[in-house]
Design a protein around this motif. Sequence first.
Motif, short mmCIF file in Angstrom:
data_model
loop_
_atom_site.label_atom_id
_atom_site.label_comp_id
_atom_site.label_asym_id
_atom_site.label_seq_id
_atom_site.Cartn_x
_atom_site.Cartn_y
_atom_site.Cartn_z
N UNK A 447 0.81 -1.23 0.00
CA UNK A 447 0.00 0.00 0.00
C UNK A 447 0.84 1.28 0.00
N UNK A 448 2.12 1.16 0.21
CA UNK A 448 2.96 2.35 0.39
C UNK A 448 3.06 2.69 1.86
N UNK A 449 1.89 2.97 2.47
CA UNK A 449 1.79 3.17 3.90
C UNK A 449 0.47 2.59 4.39
N UNK A 450 0.47 2.13 5.62
CA UNK A 450 -0.75 1.66 6.26
C UNK A 450 -1.09 2.57 7.43
N UNK A 451 -2.37 2.76 7.66
CA UNK A 451 -2.84 3.64 8.73
C UNK A 451 -2.83 2.88 10.06
N UNK A 452 -2.14 3.45 11.05
CA UNK A 452 -2.06 2.84 12.38
C UNK A 452 -2.64 3.82 13.39
N UNK A 453 -3.59 3.33 14.19
CA UNK A 453 -4.22 4.17 15.22
C UNK A 453 -3.82 3.67 16.60
N UNK A 454 -3.15 4.53 17.35
CA UNK A 454 -2.87 4.26 18.76
C UNK A 454 -4.01 4.86 19.57
N UNK A 455 -4.57 4.07 20.48
CA UNK A 455 -5.77 4.48 21.20
C UNK A 455 -5.55 4.35 22.70
N UNK A 456 -5.91 5.39 23.42
CA UNK A 456 -5.93 5.37 24.89
C UNK A 456 -7.38 5.34 25.32
N UNK A 457 -7.75 4.34 26.11
CA UNK A 457 -9.14 4.16 26.52
C UNK A 457 -9.45 4.93 27.80
N UNK A 458 -10.75 5.21 27.98
CA UNK A 458 -11.19 5.86 29.20
C UNK A 458 -11.32 4.86 30.33
N UNK A 459 -11.54 5.33 31.55
CA UNK A 459 -11.67 4.44 32.71
C UNK A 459 -12.80 3.43 32.52
N UNK A 460 -12.51 2.16 32.81
CA UNK A 460 -13.54 1.13 32.75
C UNK A 460 -13.91 0.65 31.36
N UNK A 461 -13.21 1.12 30.33
CA UNK A 461 -13.54 0.74 28.95
C UNK A 461 -13.18 -0.72 28.69
N UNK A 462 -13.99 -1.36 27.87
CA UNK A 462 -13.76 -2.79 27.55
C UNK A 462 -13.72 -3.06 26.06
N UNK A 463 -13.75 -2.01 25.24
CA UNK A 463 -13.80 -2.19 23.80
C UNK A 463 -12.53 -2.91 23.31
N UNK A 464 -12.66 -3.72 22.27
CA UNK A 464 -11.54 -4.46 21.71
C UNK A 464 -11.00 -3.76 20.46
N UNK A 465 -9.81 -4.18 20.04
CA UNK A 465 -9.24 -3.60 18.82
C UNK A 465 -10.11 -3.91 17.62
N UNK A 466 -10.68 -5.11 17.57
CA UNK A 466 -11.54 -5.48 16.45
C UNK A 466 -12.76 -4.56 16.38
N UNK A 467 -13.33 -4.26 17.53
CA UNK A 467 -14.50 -3.37 17.56
C UNK A 467 -14.12 -1.95 17.13
N UNK A 468 -12.93 -1.53 17.50
CA UNK A 468 -12.50 -0.19 17.11
C UNK A 468 -12.23 -0.11 15.61
N UNK A 469 -11.69 -1.18 15.04
CA UNK A 469 -11.50 -1.21 13.59
C UNK A 469 -12.85 -1.10 12.89
N UNK A 470 -13.83 -1.82 13.37
CA UNK A 470 -15.17 -1.75 12.78
C UNK A 470 -15.78 -0.36 12.95
N UNK A 471 -15.51 0.26 14.09
CA UNK A 471 -16.01 1.63 14.34
C UNK A 471 -15.43 2.60 13.30
N UNK A 472 -14.13 2.47 13.04
CA UNK A 472 -13.51 3.33 12.04
C UNK A 472 -14.01 3.03 10.65
N UNK A 473 -14.20 1.74 10.36
CA UNK A 473 -14.66 1.33 9.03
C UNK A 473 -16.03 1.91 8.72
N UNK A 474 -16.88 2.01 9.75
CA UNK A 474 -18.24 2.52 9.55
C UNK A 474 -18.27 4.03 9.36
N UNK A 475 -17.18 4.74 9.67
CA UNK A 475 -17.20 6.20 9.65
C UNK A 475 -16.21 6.82 8.68
N UNK A 476 -15.38 6.00 8.07
CA UNK A 476 -14.35 6.53 7.18
C UNK A 476 -14.36 5.80 5.85
#
Length: 509
Positions: A447-476
């Motif tokens: 691809x030349x470059x791949x997009x990498x997102x570093x994420x800091x979660x809030x207190x008590x968060x339980x979201x997974x990386x897979x769910x965050x990828x899907x979140x981004x996919x739905x909005x971008x």
Amino acid sequence: MTVTAATGSTLPQLAERSWERLGQESVQIFEGRTWTAAELGARSRRFAAGLLAAGLRPGDRVVVCMANCPEVGVAYHGIWWAGGVTTPVLFLLSDAEIAHILRDSEAAFVITTPEFLPKIQNAAAGIPTVRGIIVAGEGSGALDFAELEAGDEAPQVSRVPSDLAGLLYTGGTTGRSKGVMLTHDAMSAAAWAMVHNSDEDDDLQVALLPLPLSHVYGLTVSVTAVHATTPRTGVLMRWFDPVGWLQLAERHRAQLGAVVPSMLQLVMAQPMEDYDLSSLRRIASGGAPLPAQVAADFVKRLPQVEVYEGYGCSELAGGITAGKPGRPVPVGSVGVPMPNIEMKIVRPDGTPVDPGEDGEICARGPMMMSAYWNATDETAHAIQDGWFHTGDIGHQDAEGNLFVVDRIKDLIIRDGFNVYPRDVEEAMLTHPDVALCAVVGRPDPRRGEEVVAFVQLGPGATVTTEELIEHGKARLAAVKYPRDVRIVEQIPLTSVGKLDRKTLRRKLS
């Protein structure tokens, strides 16, 4: 609010008129004590006498690396009164970074506070130009700030408006830190523009100041007062902490506040509703892009508050654009050019873009730097035909509102398409479990470059990386969303609160 002339006087000349004009007006509150303009002026003149007795010569650079306290402003004005040049340095820098600044600037003196004295002594070791270290507080092996200001007041050392007044070092986020040369005229013009950008009928007079004064922000704030005829009281924090910010805002009925986005996010993580913040009216954000969701969430919790952004750089002594109070701007805009600032946006070939088209942001005005210190090639690259090229990408709408897209050097090119990290970060921050997000590009053979997102979660968060990828996919768009999401305990920030992409790139594998 009325203002004085923007240029034609040195900073000490402007300060002298201001101290006489404001006199016994309260202008600063720090740790329970209130200071008047006359008191701070007298302290500055006495400190100037101490500097001169210690051997300061006209044009000497003096590094100021201190925690926030009244002595910072006293030091700045004392240095100028004695004919010196201020060089503010953030205390969060490493020993090696401070040593580079001391050596490059050929600093004659360093002023610090006890917490950082060992760091300064280590950084200054072996640098022959440093003739003395001054500490505002207890510290062995250094000159005592209080003793230097214990004598009589000094007469003003003669300088002209075109003389160097400030030498500011860039953050070094894209390379080696460079010294930005600002004259008395340039710094005065920048402060004048900040004052003139406010409402003339402004009756909001209590401002909460958590940002480091040993920075271009603090340097400009220290000069702003010399142009204002109506006093404003600054409630100074030694350093930022979100609970302390809320407590001081409540105690002093603060009406105004200046922050970087990360500060706003930390404040919002606290139980804000437990504090009486009904006096708060305006929050100005700068230093880094303010995510639209963060601004919207803050206003939702405090509906009476107007949050607006500004945009600038050290090379123009702080501000280029700002949201003018009472003038609504579109979501995501950092406002319009400040008074006496000209701005244009150009394509790589130098031709002007059309409204809505991205290009490099360029600006000029009387507050522009003279040059980079001892860096002829870098100066020639940055200043072309009288215009400073910021290295930032942005566009303007038909009304002139500026939208900053990203740094040119942070641009990610994936499959030949431009991906701006800020777009991805904004989308990821809409997830309720995401507290901070920083996006960088990782080299990819396909691809030349791949997009990498570093994420800091809030207190008590339980979201997974897979769910965050899907979140981004739905909005971008498909080319933009991150296929690689990495949850980290803490997103690194630079010394001025910006996302530290250089550190994150080193973590890529």
